[in-house]
Design a protein around this motif. Structure first.
Motif, mmCIF file in Angstrom:
data_model
loop_
_atom_site.group_PDB
_atom_site.id
_atom_site.type_symbol
_atom_site.label_atom_id
_atom_site.label_comp_id
_atom_site.label_asym_id
_atom_site.label_seq_id
_atom_site.Cartn_x
_atom_site.Cartn_y
_atom_site.Cartn_z
ATOM 1 N N MET A 1 -19.611 4.346 3.156
ATOM 2 C CA MET A 1 -19.238 2.959 3.521
ATOM 3 C C MET A 1 -20.279 1.979 3.000
ATOM 4 O O MET A 1 -20.381 0.787 3.174
ATOM 5 C CB MET A 1 -18.632 2.529 4.503
ATOM 6 N N ASP B 1 -4.021 4.309 -5.446
ATOM 7 C CA ASP B 1 -4.422 3.236 -4.781
ATOM 8 C C ASP B 1 -4.751 2.165 -5.758
ATOM 9 O O ASP B 1 -4.716 1.941 -6.978
ATOM 10 C CB ASP B 1 -5.748 3.849 -4.016
ATOM 11 N N PHE C 1 -15.248 2.422 -0.226
ATOM 12 C CA PHE C 1 -14.178 2.940 0.701
ATOM 13 C C PHE C 1 -13.853 4.351 0.290
ATOM 14 O O PHE C 1 -13.612 4.600 -1.016
ATOM 15 C CB PHE C 1 -12.925 1.850 0.581
ATOM 16 N N ASP C 2 -13.570 5.171 1.006
ATOM 17 C CA ASP C 2 -13.500 6.635 0.558
ATOM 18 C C ASP C 2 -14.324 7.178 -0.150
ATOM 19 O O ASP C 2 -14.209 7.971 -1.197
ATOM 20 C CB ASP C 2 -11.904 6.861 0.059
ATOM 21 N N ASN D 1 -12.879 -2.227 -3.864
ATOM 22 C CA ASN D 1 -12.623 -0.846 -3.438
ATOM 23 C C ASN D 1 -11.126 -0.764 -3.196
ATOM 24 O O ASN D 1 -10.374 -1.555 -3.215
ATOM 25 C CB ASN D 1 -13.492 -0.364 -2.322
ATOM 26 N N LEU E 1 -9.129 -4.846 2.403
ATOM 27 C CA LEU E 1 -10.619 -5.365 1.999
ATOM 28 C C LEU E 1 -10.595 -7.064 2.078
ATOM 29 O O LEU E 1 -9.901 -7.563 1.761
ATOM 30 C CB LEU E 1 -10.624 -4.964 0.506
ATOM 31 N N THR F 1 0.790 -1.223 -0.020
ATOM 32 C CA THR F 1 -0.004 -0.014 -0.004
ATOM 33 C C THR F 1 0.854 1.260 -0.024
ATOM 34 O O THR F 1 0.431 2.271 0.458
ATOM 35 C CB THR F 1 -0.823 -0.013 1.301
ATOM 36 N N ASP G 1 -9.624 -0.257 -0.242
ATOM 37 C CA ASP G 1 -9.280 -0.704 1.044
ATOM 38 C C ASP G 1 -8.081 -1.667 0.870
ATOM 39 O O ASP G 1 -8.268 -2.774 0.632
ATOM 40 C CB ASP G 1 -10.473 -1.322 1.593
#
Length: 747
Positions: free
Chosen positions: A677, A525, A710-711, A694, A699, A520, A696
């Motif tokens: 969310m 992302d 997510f976000d 997503n 996840l 990450t 995350d």
């Protein structure tokens, strides 16, 4: 002969039909309690067998080429083992005299063991499988490639290829035709040769290019070279795409097309969080274009990418730095030493297979022997291995520089003894300090770096200046995200440092502790949205029109693009503005919060303290007194709608396009809700769902057709049905107005 269609895939006793590329584990249920679940993706060890009946074939020679194998295992023909698969790099297997006249069965038996990898790699074939057949007179597979030559004001394409003549001696005509990007002839040349009996020889035909256009990241202009052996009434031909690129290393640095160039890039994993270990052209264009939009002009891969990735690099215009090997004898993961250990000559077949694929692509700019290997310290006969591989690369392609990379290794006691440090050292830090006193890094790596053209330094930007003063050329092969400013500064001020590559460009699939530590760190992302550090990198790379507001989370101090903090109403929060400007004015609902200095002296960051009240922050940046950028961050209300967007609504079956749907949860005014969310559901008509995720990093989901936001965002990938002309994707969510989008399916 393309063998990608109609495979029988066996997993755990179950059979299914499928086409390549295919990743068995991409959508398989995750086991969160498996042995390596907390380390790399919650996928237990798995086995799969890919089986295919081969059509009737003929030819004096047959070469099987497997591209992008995810996993390790055996290749069997009619039940007999004919080759081994050891990783992602192309595998060439000679099947001459092994094929029956009519009935042949090919099997790929693969195993994926999470403990053998420090990242998710999938299980299956990411690229494809091809069978190359050659006759007595032929142009052998992989021998055709093009280099660029300039003589005065004239530009030439040197078309290199091999002529194999296993029959009697012949007089032949070699004919090379170059077509431009519009399919019009840009040059043609013939050469008469005398091919002796039972010989294999390489020839070069120089073709002058009319109105030449260089391949550059700004204008990735592609040509096609058609090479033919003219003999009687039959022609034997092969063709390849290429670009006009001239690469020269001098004492000043790397020159590309007569311009001093520095490479700014990032490492990219072959596996994608959305579709797994499958290389798809449309997905590679999506991923690489997102990186290019940040300002990067290059990417770095470990092990030779598949054709789809390389074609995407050529077409969108990005330089590529490719490490041929991930490891040598010194394992990076617990179980892989026995897979890769071997004599120096054992690495030559994989080296040759990779270089033959890479050298036809103008985007490929730098060959790496291996990624971050202790062999640079001459462990496991490492200097000999590196020299052998580097020599094999140059023998096949001398037009591109070669590097090898390493970091500052913890010295062994034997290395310290040889340097005269005989006392016992009680800690690793003491051993590192002793090694630095003796300059062991430069001493022990000298033999490795003497074998290559450029020294690859991982996380060692403080050494750039000293090493370049010694006459070396350096590439920052891995740099940490939190040291981006410092490493870029050291790179920009010294042209002998030919490039800087961030350790991670895009978050890639993993899980648990591995995600926290490695996967990450991307500037993008998992769904290729820019993270705050990505926008910051874009500004450092020269995007003067970019600016970005982040708020430091009052609990974690992490930068977030959120202005919804009801728990901290009326309390002081920290707001930062990333900008290329030298002064920033910040407003909240039209009221001036303050003016702060930014610029390089403040690392392109203006920092404000203000009390939190909902509304809209607006940051106006000025460069030398003139407004250069403006951005805003607005408080969102409750989630109400779903907004869908796609890169393109036209999907081409001939190209194997996938459709990508970006999903954003918005409030009633259409503003994104970054804290949303809600669980989202997808339905597809006229196609099938390929992936739904997503961003995350933690996840956890086992249902294909549902995924939480997510976000406030998610993304799905869909594959069109070849029998339909339209495909519709519908997204629903609890308490949200449904939304749908339609793709056109074209041939």
């Amino acid at each position: 002969m393309d063998l990608d269609k109609d495979w029988v895939i066996t997993v755990g006793g179950s059979e299914l039909a499928g086409d390549l590329p295919y990743d068995v584990t991409a959508r398989a249920p995750r086991d969160y309690s498996c042995e390596f679940g907390e380390l790399n993706g919650f996928h237990p060890a798995a086995r799969a067998t890919f089986t295919k009946k081969l059509p009737k074939v003929s030819g004096s020679e047959a070469t099987l080429v497997i591209s992008g194998a995810c996993g390790y295992g055996d290749v069997l023909l009619n039940g007999e083992t004919v080759g081994k698969i050891k990783g992602y790099a192309p595998v060439e297997i000679d099947l001459t005299d092994k094929l029956n006249a009519a009935n042949n069965t090919l099997q790929l038996e693969l195993v994926s063991v999470p403990g053998m990898s420090d990242k998710y790699k999938g299980l299956g074939i990411a690229g494809g499988v091809k069978l190359h057949l050659a006759n007595a007179l032929d142009i052998p597979y992989g021998s055709l490639y093009v280099t660029t030559a300039a003589v005065g004001d004239k530009t030439y394409a040197d078309v290199h290829f091999t002529v194999k003549n296993m029959g009697e001696a012949k007089k032949l005509t070699l004919e090379c035709t170059v077509l431009n990007a519009r399919g019009k002839r840009a040059g043609k040349k013939q050469r008469k040769i005398y091919a002796r009996a039972n010989t294999v020889k390489q020839y070069t035909v120089r073709v002058r290019i009319a109105k030449p256009y260089d391949w550059t990241p700004h204008d990735p202009y592609m040509y096609t070279a058609h090479a033919a052996i003219v003999y009687g009434e039959d022609d034997i031909s092969a063709e390849t795409r290429f670009g006009l690129v001239r690469r020269v290393l001098t004492s000043r640095g790397l020159h590309i097309n007569d311009k001093l160039e520095q490479l700014y890039g990032a490492y990219v994993s072959h596996a994608d969080a959305l579709i797994g270990g499958v290389s798809n052209y449309s997905n590679e264009v999506r991923r690489l274009s997102a990186l290019k939009s940040l300002g990067y002009n290059a990417v770095r891969f470990t092990e030779c990418p598949c054709d789809a990735t390389l074609d995407a690099l050529d077409d969108i215009g990005m330089y590529a730095y490719v490490d041929l090997f991930d490891v040598f004898g010194s394992a990076k993961a617990p179980l892989d030493a026995h897979i890769f250990a071997g004599e120096p000559e054992d690495y030559i077949p994989a080296t040759e297979a990779s270089v033959k694929k890479l050298r036809v692509h103008p985007s490929v700019t730098l060959y790496g022997v291996a990624d971050d290997v202790p062999e640079c310290y001459n462990r496991n006969n490492g200097h000999n291995v590196i020299a052998t591989v580097a020599g094999a690369v140059r023998a096949l392609d001398a037009s591109r520089p070669v590097t090898v990379s390493t970091h500052e290794e913890l010295p062994t006691q034997r290395e310290l003894d040889a340097a005269g440090v005989h006392r016992s050292l009680g800690s690793e830090s003491a051993m590192i300090n002793a090694a630095r006193e003796k300059d062991l890094f430069s001493t022990l790596t000298a033999g490795a770096f003497d074998s290559v053209d450029v020294c690859g330094f991982n996380y060692l930007y403080p050494l750039y200046e000293a090493e370049t003063k010694r006459g070396r050329l350096v590439v920052g092969s891995r740099t940490r995200a939190d040291k981006a400013f410092e490493s870029l500064e050291e790179t920009e001020k010294n042209s002998r440092v030919i490039g800087d590559f961030a350790e991670c460009g895009i978050d890639y699939p993993g899980g648990g502790k591995l995600n926290e530590e490695i996967c990450t760190r991307g500037d993008l992302d998992a769904i290729c949205e820019p993270k705050p550090q990505g926008v910051y990198k874009s500004i450092m790379l020269g995007n003067r029109s970019a600016s970005y507001i982040v708020v430091l989370d009052p609990d974690t101090n992490e930068p977030t693009h959120v202005w919804n903090w009801p728990r901290y109403l009326g309390q002081t929060v920290t707001v930062q503005v990333y900008t290329a400007g030298d002064v920033v004015a910040l407003y909240l609902d039209g009221r001036l919060v303050g003016r702060k200095l930014a610029g390089k002296i403040n690392r392109h960051i203006a920092t404000f303290k203000t009390e939190y009240y909902p509304g809209m922050l607006v940051a106006v940046s000025y460069y030398k007194g003139v407004e250069c950028a403006q951005t805003y961050l607005k408080s969102a209300s409750s989630p109400k709608t779903v907004k869908l967007s796609v890169p393109s609504k036209n999907l081409y079956l001939s190209r194997g396009d996938l459709g990508f749907v970006r999903i954003e949860v918005c409030d009633k005014e259409g503003s994104p809700v970054p804290y949303a969310m809600r669980t989202l559901n997808v339905s597809v008509t006229g196609g099938e769902l390929v992936g739904f995720i997503n961003a995350d990093p933690m996840l956890r989901k086992n249902e294909d057709d549902s995924c939480p936001a997510f976000d406030g965002k998610a993304m799905c990938a869909v594959k069109p049905d070849a029998s339909e002309d339209r495909m519709t994707v519908k997204i629903t969510g609890e308490g949200l107005l449904a939304s749908k989008i339609t793709f056109k399916i074209k041939d």
